[in-house]
Design a protein around this motif. Structure first.
Motif, PDB file in Angstrom:
ATOM      1  N   THR A 190      -1.467 -19.623   7.849  1.00  0.00           N
ATOM      2  CA  THR A 190      -0.586 -18.946   8.804  1.00  0.00           C
ATOM      3  C   THR A 190       0.508 -19.932   9.203  1.00  0.00           C
ATOM      4  O   THR A 190       0.425 -21.119   8.899  1.00  0.00           O
ATOM      5  CB  THR A 190      -1.347 -18.569  10.094  1.00  0.00           C
ATOM      6  N   GLU A 191       1.527 -19.457   9.921  1.00  0.00           N
ATOM      7  CA  GLU A 191       2.446 -20.398  10.554  1.00  0.00           C
ATOM      8  C   GLU A 191       1.619 -21.149  11.600  1.00  0.00           C
ATOM      9  O   GLU A 191       0.537 -20.707  11.974  1.00  0.00           O
ATOM     10  CB  GLU A 191       3.574 -19.687  11.306  1.00  0.00           C
ATOM     11  N   MET A 192       2.155 -22.270  12.112  1.00  0.00           N
ATOM     12  CA  MET A 192       1.344 -22.987  13.100  1.00  0.00           C
ATOM     13  C   MET A 192       1.146 -22.107  14.343  1.00  0.00           C
ATOM     14  O   MET A 192       2.068 -21.441  14.807  1.00  0.00           O
ATOM     15  CB  MET A 192       1.966 -24.329  13.471  1.00  0.00           C
TER      16      MET A 192
ATOM     17  N   ALA B 290       6.954 -32.607  12.407  1.00  0.00           N
ATOM     18  CA  ALA B 290       7.751 -33.684  13.012  1.00  0.00           C
ATOM     19  C   ALA B 290       8.909 -33.151  13.845  1.00  0.00           C
ATOM     20  O   ALA B 290       9.772 -33.914  14.255  1.00  0.00           O
ATOM     21  CB  ALA B 290       8.265 -34.600  11.905  1.00  0.00           C
ATOM     22  N   ARG B 291       8.946 -31.836  14.072  1.00  0.00           N
ATOM     23  CA  ARG B 291      10.044 -31.290  14.887  1.00  0.00           C
ATOM     24  C   ARG B 291      10.060 -31.932  16.262  1.00  0.00           C
ATOM     25  O   ARG B 291       8.990 -32.155  16.865  1.00  0.00           O
ATOM     26  CB  ARG B 291       9.820 -29.790  15.091  1.00  0.00           C
ATOM     27  N   GLY B 292      11.275 -32.137  16.786  1.00  0.00           N
ATOM     28  CA  GLY B 292      11.436 -32.819  18.071  1.00  0.00           C
ATOM     29  C   GLY B 292      10.576 -32.231  19.165  1.00  0.00           C
ATOM     30  O   GLY B 292       9.804 -32.948  19.821  1.00  0.00           O
TER      31      GLY B 292
ATOM     32  N   VAL C 294      -1.466 -28.616  -5.310  1.00  0.00           N
ATOM     33  CA  VAL C 294      -0.087 -28.863  -4.892  1.00  0.00           C
ATOM     34  C   VAL C 294       0.325 -27.750  -3.921  1.00  0.00           C
ATOM     35  O   VAL C 294      -0.009 -26.575  -4.125  1.00  0.00           O
ATOM     36  CB  VAL C 294       0.857 -28.963  -6.120  1.00  0.00           C
ATOM     37  N   MET C 295       1.003 -28.159  -2.850  1.00  0.00           N
ATOM     38  CA  MET C 295       1.486 -27.196  -1.856  1.00  0.00           C
ATOM     39  C   MET C 295       3.007 -27.114  -1.979  1.00  0.00           C
ATOM     40  O   MET C 295       3.683 -28.140  -2.077  1.00  0.00           O
ATOM     41  CB  MET C 295       1.101 -27.667  -0.459  1.00  0.00           C
ATOM     42  N   ILE C 296       3.525 -25.879  -1.963  1.00  0.00           N
ATOM     43  CA  ILE C 296       4.973 -25.699  -2.104  1.00  0.00           C
ATOM     44  C   ILE C 296       5.501 -24.951  -0.876  1.00  0.00           C
ATOM     45  O   ILE C 296       4.940 -23.921  -0.482  1.00  0.00           O
ATOM     46  CB  ILE C 296       5.312 -24.921  -3.395  1.00  0.00           C
TER      47      ILE C 296
HETATM   48  C1  LIG Z   1      11.342 -24.080   8.126  1.00  0.00           C
HETATM   49  C2  LIG Z   1      10.085 -24.913   8.025  1.00  0.00           C
HETATM   50  C3  LIG Z   1       9.024 -24.664   8.874  1.00  0.00           C
HETATM   51  C4  LIG Z   1       7.863 -25.443   8.781  1.00  0.00           C
HETATM   52  N1  LIG Z   1       6.800 -25.148   9.598  1.00  0.00           N
HETATM   53  C5  LIG Z   1       5.622 -25.836   9.435  1.00  0.00           C
HETATM   54  C6  LIG Z   1       4.442 -25.457  10.148  1.00  0.00           C
HETATM   55  O1  LIG Z   1       4.410 -24.479  10.906  1.00  0.00           O
HETATM   56  N2  LIG Z   1       3.314 -26.211   9.953  1.00  0.00           N
HETATM   57  C7  LIG Z   1       3.291 -27.289   9.101  1.00  0.00           C
HETATM   58  O2  LIG Z   1       2.248 -27.934   8.955  1.00  0.00           O
HETATM   59  N3  LIG Z   1       4.389 -27.630   8.396  1.00  0.00           N
HETATM   60  C8  LIG Z   1       5.528 -26.925   8.523  1.00  0.00           C
HETATM   61  N4  LIG Z   1       6.606 -27.245   7.753  1.00  0.00           N
HETATM   62  C9  LIG Z   1       6.485 -28.292   6.705  1.00  0.00           C
HETATM   63  C10 LIG Z   1       6.056 -27.653   5.369  1.00  0.00           C
HETATM   64  O3  LIG Z   1       4.773 -27.082   5.462  1.00  0.00           O
HETATM   65  C11 LIG Z   1       6.053 -28.694   4.230  1.00  0.00           C
HETATM   66  O4  LIG Z   1       5.153 -29.716   4.559  1.00  0.00           O
HETATM   67  C12 LIG Z   1       7.440 -29.301   4.006  1.00  0.00           C
HETATM   68  O5  LIG Z   1       8.448 -28.293   3.968  1.00  0.00           O
HETATM   69  C13 LIG Z   1       7.476 -30.098   2.679  1.00  0.00           C
HETATM   70  O6  LIG Z   1       7.223 -29.259   1.583  1.00  0.00           O
HETATM   71  P1  LIG Z   1       8.413 -28.736   0.607  1.00  0.00           P
HETATM   72  O7  LIG Z   1       9.173 -29.951   0.151  1.00  0.00           O
HETATM   73  O8  LIG Z   1       7.687 -28.044  -0.519  1.00  0.00           O
HETATM   74  O9  LIG Z   1       9.278 -27.827   1.430  1.00  0.00           O
HETATM   75  C14 LIG Z   1       7.786 -26.495   7.836  1.00  0.00           C
HETATM   76  C15 LIG Z   1       8.877 -26.722   6.975  1.00  0.00           C
HETATM   77  C16 LIG Z   1      10.010 -25.950   7.053  1.00  0.00           C
HETATM   78  C17 LIG Z   1      11.142 -26.211   6.085  1.00  0.00           C
END
Ligand SMILES: Cc1cc2nc3c(=O)[nH]c(=O)nc-3n(C[C@H](O)[C@H](O)[C@H](O)COP(=O)(O)O)c2cc1C
Length: 333
Positions: free
Chosen positions: A41-43, A104-106, A224-226
């Motif tokens: 899910t989303e966080m 890592a969001r602010g 692998v996670m995308i």
């Molecule tokens: C718009 C956006 C929202 C994200 N939200 C989450 C999140 O809710 N939980 C989380 O663990 N990572 C979140 N991430 C990080 C991604 O899960 C992932 O680790 C990161 O984008 C690197 O993977 P990628 O290079 O395949 O995009 C988010 C990334 C993006 C771009």
């Protein structure tokens, strides 16, 4: 501890959790295109899970095809994590729980959540234990690199492993890196070398089936996670599975197909007030498949309502075609 999703010989392909984007409608879109082996899910903010009505929470809407699905939890207080899991166990049947020690969001870090917890290994352990006390399902963690120092990554992982996590996903960027610096895949390999028994999913900068194969072979990890590339190409898991098996990449669907399908799924799953916003949020990424995507996005933003946005999109994408991989976004958010 082994869990069934890793008991297949093929590498595990996973859709990254992405706030505002990997809701039930998008996860189902991915599933319709052939799917992946693990969804998140989303966080979910543990406080919201505890104090809001789960039946009315749009973040908790689940689809029909997205299995296995882990709920990803974010927060800081072990007791709230415990109560959140207890609550979710009563209402839903998630196949597991993932703990967000990587965002890592602010705003998230200012609350001391997500990647801010990487510097507090003992608290991470307390959270894992609190969750595990309230569920018999697998509990995983999603980590960033604490600071690119091998000892710090390995010592944190060792503690988490002892606390009983079933697998780890590593996005090897440090909290301060943002998306500007490349993911350091060698750190995924550090984990595999140090903990051969621990299933590891590698994540970061995979924009094509070829890069997925490269990450898997360079790091020796189980999966692998995308993330972003799946927003640009929701069928990338089908393509990756086929490429890993047969070295072939299937033909891409017509550019308007994914937006049409997603609009229908958004209408099916999401409440009225979220539909347009969520569609637009995804288009910001999807349109980066096209050279004039930013211009298209500006035009579509001005249209009011899902139907009007979709109608304009059909016109704009009529003559477009998708380039071969890599599906690399050119804008960061
Ligand atoms: C718009 C956006 C929202 C994200 N939200 C989450 C999140 O809710 N939980 C989380 O663990 N990572 C979140 N991430 C990080 C991604 O899960 C992932 O680790 C990161 O984008 C690197 O993977 P990628 O290079 O395949 O995009 C988010 C990334 C993006 C771009």
């Amino acid at each position: 501890m082994s869990i069934s999703i890793f008991e297949v010989e093929k590498p595990l392909l996973s859709l990254a959790p992405m706030a505002g984007l990997t809701h039930a409608a998008f996860r189902e879109l991915v599933a319709l295109y052939g799917g992946c082996n693990l969804y998140f899910t989303e966080m979910l903010n543990v406080r919201a899970v505890v104090f809001q009505n789960p039946r009315k929470d749009p973040y908790l809407i689940c689809g029909e095809r997205e299995h296995p699905l882990f709920a990803q939890l974010v927060g800081r207080d072990p007791e709230l994590f415990a109560r959140a899991v207890k609550r979710l166990e009563g209402f839903f049947s998630f196949e597991g729980y993932d703990l967000n020690f990587g965002c890592a969001r602010g705003a998230i870090q200012r609350y001391g959540w997500g990647a801010a917890l990487l510097g507090e290994p003992e608290l991470c352990v307390e959270i894992v234990l609190a969750v595990k006390e309230n569920t018999s399902r697998p509990v995983s963690v999603k980590l960033r690199s604490p600071d690119h120092h091998r000892e710090n990554l390995l010592s944190l992982t060792e503690k988490l492993l002892q606390a009983g996590v079933s697998f780890v996903t590593l996005h090897p960027r440090a909290p301060k890196d943002g998306f500007k610096r490349p993911a350091r895949w060698e750190e995924i390999r550090w984990l595999k070398e140090a903990f051969p028994e621990l299933p590891v999913i590698g994540n970061g900068d995979v924009f094509s089936p070829q890069e997925a194969r490269k990450l898997l072979s360079e790091c020796g990890c189980e999966g692998v996670m995308i993330g972003r590339a799946a927003l640009l190409r929701p069928w990338i898991f089908r393509d990756t599975a086929r490429f890993l098996d047969e070295g072939v990449i299937p033909v891409a669907p017509p550019p308007v197909e994914a937006p049409e399908r997603l609009a229908r799924l958004i209408e099916k799953y999401l409440p009225e007030e979220l539909r347009e916003k969520r569609f637009e949020l995804w288009l910001f990424w999807y349109l980066q498949n096209f050279r004039y995507g930013v211009h298209y996005f500006g035009l579509i933003k001005k249209e009011k309502g899902l139907a009007a946005k979709l109608a304009l999109l059909k016109k704009l994408l009529k003559e477009e075609r998708l380039d071969p991989y890599p599906a690399r976004p050119y804008l960061l958010r």
